[in-house]
Design an enzyme around this catalytic site. Sequence first.
Site, short mmCIF file in Angstrom:
data_model
loop_
_atom_site.label_atom_id
_atom_site.label_comp_id
_atom_site.label_asym_id
_atom_site.label_seq_id
_atom_site.Cartn_x
_atom_site.Cartn_y
_atom_site.Cartn_z
N HIS A 118 0.70 -1.13 0.04
CA HIS A 118 -0.01 0.11 -0.03
C HIS A 118 0.87 1.38 0.04
O HIS A 118 0.40 2.39 0.24
CB HIS A 118 -0.89 0.01 1.18
CG HIS A 118 -1.86 -1.09 0.98
ND1 HIS A 118 -2.67 -1.60 2.31
CD2 HIS A 118 -2.33 -1.83 0.01
CE1 HIS A 118 -3.31 -2.68 1.82
NE2 HIS A 118 -3.29 -2.77 0.48
N ILE A 228 0.67 -9.61 19.74
CA ILE A 228 1.77 -9.88 19.02
C ILE A 228 3.01 -9.57 19.67
O ILE A 228 4.24 -10.23 19.60
CB ILE A 228 1.69 -9.10 17.84
CG1 ILE A 228 0.55 -9.77 16.94
CG2 ILE A 228 2.95 -8.79 16.84
CD1 ILE A 228 -0.02 -8.74 15.92
#
Length: 241
Positions: A118, A228
């Site tokens: 992106h 995470i």
Amino acid sequence: MIDELINLINHSNNIVVFTGAGVSTSSGIKDFRSKDGLYNMKYKYPVELILSHTFFINDTEEFYRFYKDKLNCVYKRPNICHKYLKKLEDLGKLKGIITQNIDGLHTKAGCKKVYELHGTIYENYCMKCNKKYNHRIVFNSEEIPICKCGGIIKPNVVLYGEALNDKIMNESIKLISNSDLLIVIGTSLTVYPAASLVDFYKGKNLVIINRDDTNYNNKATLVINKDIKEVFEELDRRLYE
Ligand SMILES: [Zn+2]
């Protein structure tokens, strides 16, 4: 679960990683799509509208007000996840990172092979003469950043309604289809066409590390629904086991 992941990493020298917003949250960058993220922030227009190609063209000033206010992550630093991946790359085990993030943190951590699907806030270009600019002119300008030629400078960030870069897509497909361990980190794999890259993976083991469920959980060998940061702190501690 972590033991199983460590075992897979130890037995592979052709790892590819696919990352999303979740890898950057502990660097202080909000996930666009999380409950408390950008998409639920009160703003004059819905965020998906502001971050669209049409909006950029029609109301460049408002776009830049939002962009400079919310998407400036120039001062954010890589976290344990980015740093661990850099170590895996140095060890020759990690062959590349494909990311949906525009924050440039994988590159900042020193990773060499990073495909930014992106785009990135660090690259900008003039829409008229194509001259390249870094992030400074964009974040430092009071108004719409303008090129010397008079053209409007646009971030090299893929907005809604814009196509992904063909070259980056093709390179990413090549990387994924040749890998023997694909680790998806911090993305719910709901943004297409980026998420469809996972379909090109032909290897045996697909690992998904994400707080929430993803569309690909049923295809994964191993799913880790944990924080995470915690996962990577442990992986990092045990890297040379
Ligand atoms: Zn120009």
